[in-house]
Design an enzyme around this catalytic site. Structure first.
Site, PDB file in Angstrom:
ATOM      1  CB  CYS A   1      47.108  37.135  46.720  1.00 24.55           C
ATOM      2  SG  CYS A   1      45.992  36.220  46.419  1.00 24.55           S
TER       3      CYS A   1
ATOM      4  CG  ASN B   1      37.334  38.109  46.752  1.00 27.93           C
ATOM      5  OD1 ASN B   1      37.785  38.816  47.603  1.00 27.93           O
ATOM      6  ND2 ASN B   1      36.954  37.906  45.754  1.00 27.93           N
TER       7      ASN B   1
ATOM      8  NE  ARG C   1      33.080  45.455  38.593  1.00 25.88           N
ATOM      9  CZ  ARG C   1      33.248  43.809  39.375  1.00 25.88           C
ATOM     10  NH1 ARG C   1      33.115  43.017  39.615  1.00 25.88           N
ATOM     11  NH2 ARG C   1      33.112  43.365  38.025  1.00 25.88           N
TER      12      ARG C   1
HETATM   13  N1  SER Z   1      42.958  36.579  45.093  1.00 29.68           N
HETATM   14  C1  SER Z   1      41.165  37.043  45.582  1.00 29.68           C
HETATM   15  C2  SER Z   1      41.002  36.817  43.749  1.00 29.68           C
HETATM   16  O1  SER Z   1      41.078  37.258  42.914  1.00 29.68           O
HETATM   17  C3  SER Z   1      40.605  38.445  45.677  1.00 29.68           C
HETATM   18  O2  SER Z   1      40.956  40.160  45.342  1.00 29.68           O
HETATM   19  O3  SER Z   1      39.208  36.994  43.659  1.00 29.68           O
HETATM   20 ZN    ZN Z   2      43.460  36.892  47.242  1.00 24.36          ZN
END
Ligand code: SER
Ligand code: ZN
Length: 501
Positions: free
Chosen positions: A308, A434, A467
């Site tokens: 992100c 997550n 995963r």
């Molecule tokens: N950006 C978050 C992480 O690296 C969700 O993918 O865990």
């Molecule tokens: Zn993220």
């Protein structure tokens, strides 16, 4: 932490000071500094003080001693400003400041396992009798950049990191799914290798996924589109996969990503002549001359790691109208890279992996509420489509862990829920995705504001396709017949393309 700062500096002037050496102006100035200017903002009796001064031909030397309330370097910068005004009346300017000595002494309880051997901008370190003495090697620019304050912050960080080491990362069970029947007790990666579904690629922790597993990944994505994106109103975007340092400075990764990043370099120049010896060397040896290469390239950042962060450049410096909230976008345009611990881990632990990343942005309550909705959707998928056994845990937020920190966020609403599932063949639990509420960290880091002035928050959720596969296949087997009916229908038939002799 109690602190004493001692700073000796030389202010070089553009004209002869002999005319004002003994004028009352200078004594008055020092007295004004000691009673007023260098005490401003500090509790009564605290602050900085000029303890010695000497006016030479074209320079003023002085020594400042201070506590932590007005640190000596702040005192010097304040003083330089005022002195400039005074000297200006005599048509004399301050040409520069030389820092002759700067010592910081801090109260320092020894922490087991923490040895302060080397610090940036510090030429000598003494540690005795509950005190840490740092002799700094700094110039005026470093003082303006508040390097001394940052060194103190760094020391506090190191102490904190040591306290967290040894202790486990935070982990607190939130939810456990009902027990499920397992149909397999082997490592699905090995089984897939045997069947020719996957093969280890040329790179470390990198695999080539054949048509069968690729079709399974696409089925996972379809589930996410139909059961998460559509009902929750997500739109797809394409986030960059090469991440420059500017992004990682804003996201905090620049603090801790170093041991795990895949670095990206560019040529110092495109000029073929500059590269000729490298090409020639290769042609005569068939070896790529890595050392020669390293001298001719420049690091600009690394490969996608958290997925992100580079998205936020899209919003950087912008003001958003409140009506467009909550923003919901996702990316599945390419892999992420991590330099993982060595050894063979099949598709469970990879250097190159594929993930669908969801990002949502809104006011605080919207973001928290959206995380809850997302969790509900995920539960539905795991219960009714994949029928796996899994659990949720409240863990150290990913953005803190990736900065090298332990513990939890200061606010209870901010943090990460990890999803884990048991792998029957090893009995180990594997984190497979997550969901996080990231608070105002990203809008702040990338200077994104809301028109109404309300606080802007965000969240993200990463779903690891390898995963999901590792968990699903370990519990439900690699045999399509054993899969839950709904999932089998989504996948369709598995393609057979290759045969090997
Ligand atoms: N950006 C978050 C992480 O690296 C969700 O993918 O865990
Ligand atoms: Zn993220």
């Amino acid at each position: 932490m109690d602190m004493v700062f001692e700073l000796k500096a030389k202010l070089k002037c553009s004209g002869d000071l002999s005319g004002i050496v003994s004028s009352p102006e200078i004594t008055e100035f020092v007295s004004f500094c000691n009673h007023d200017l260098l005490k401003k903002g500090a509790p009564p009796g605290c602050g900085a003080e000029i303890v010695w001064w000497n006016v030479g031909e074209e320079r003023i030397e002085l020594k400042i001693v201070s506590d932590r309330f007005v640190r000596a370097h702040d005192a010097l910068l304040r003083l330089k400003n005022e002195l400039g005004k005074l000297l200006g009346k005599h048509r004399i300017g301050i040409r520069g400041v030389e820092i002759e000595e700067y010592k910081m002494a801090l109260d320092w309880e020894e922490e087991e396992g923490l040895r302060i051997g080397k610090l940036p901008f510090v030429k000598e370190i003494k540690q005795e009798n509950g005190k840490l003495e740092l002799f700094l090697d700094v110039d005026e620019v470093s003082l303006e950049k508040r390097i001394p304050d940052r060194i103190i912050r760094l020391l506090e960080d190191k102490k904190e990191a040591i306290r967290w080491r040894g202790k486990k990362e935070h982990w607190e069970l939130l939810f456990e799914s009902p027990k499920k029947t397992f149909y397999f007790d082997k490592d699905p990666s090995e089984e897939m290798i045997k069947r020719g579904w996957i093969r280890h690629a040329a790179g470390r922790g990198q695999w080539i996924y054949g048509p069968q597993l690729t079709k399974i990944f696409r089925a996972f994505e379809k589930i996410l589109f139909d059961d998460v994106c559509k009902p929750l109103g997500y739109e797809e975007m394409i986030f960059p996969k090469l991440v420059t340092w500017d992004v990682w400075k804003r996201s905090g990764h620049a603090k801790g990503i170093y041991p795990e990043a895949y670095y990206v370099c560019t040529p110092k120049t495109r000029d073929p002549e500059f590269w000729e010896d490298v090409m020639d060397y290769y042609k005569v040896t068939n070896e790529v001359p890595i050392a020669m290469l390293m001298e001719r390239i420049e690091n600009v950042g690394g490969m996608c790691y958290a997925q992100c962060p580079p998205f936020w450049v899209f919003l950087q410096g912008k003001i958003l109208p409140d009506e467009i909230l909550p923003i919901r976008v996702f990316d599945r345009s390419g892999p992420s890279f991590r330099y993982e611990s060595g050894g063979l881990h099949g598709i469970e632990r990879l250097d190159e992996f594929h993930r669908v990343e969801f990002v949502w942005i809104g006011e605080k309550q919207q973001v928290i509420e959206h995380a809850r909705l997302l969790q509900e959707k995920y539960r539905g998928i795991f219960n009714d489509i994949l029928e796996i056994e899994w659990r949720e845990a409240w863990v150290t937020p990913w953005f803190m862990a990736q900065e090298g920190k332990g513990g939890l966020a200061e606010l209870k609403e901010v943090g990460t829920v990890d999803y884990e599932a048991v792998l029957p063949y090893s009995g180990k639990w594997l984190e497979f995705q997550n969901v996080s509420v990231n608070g105002d960290k990203y809008p702040k880091g990338f200077s994104v504001k809301l028109q109404s002035g309300e606080e802007l928050w965000s969240g993200c959720s990463g779903v690891g396709l390898e995963r999901w596969a590792a968990v699903f296949l370990a519990q439900k087997s690699v045999d399509r017949d054993k899969w839950p009916e709904k999932f089998r229908a989504i996948v369709g038939e598995l393609p057979e393309v290759f045969r090997f002799l």
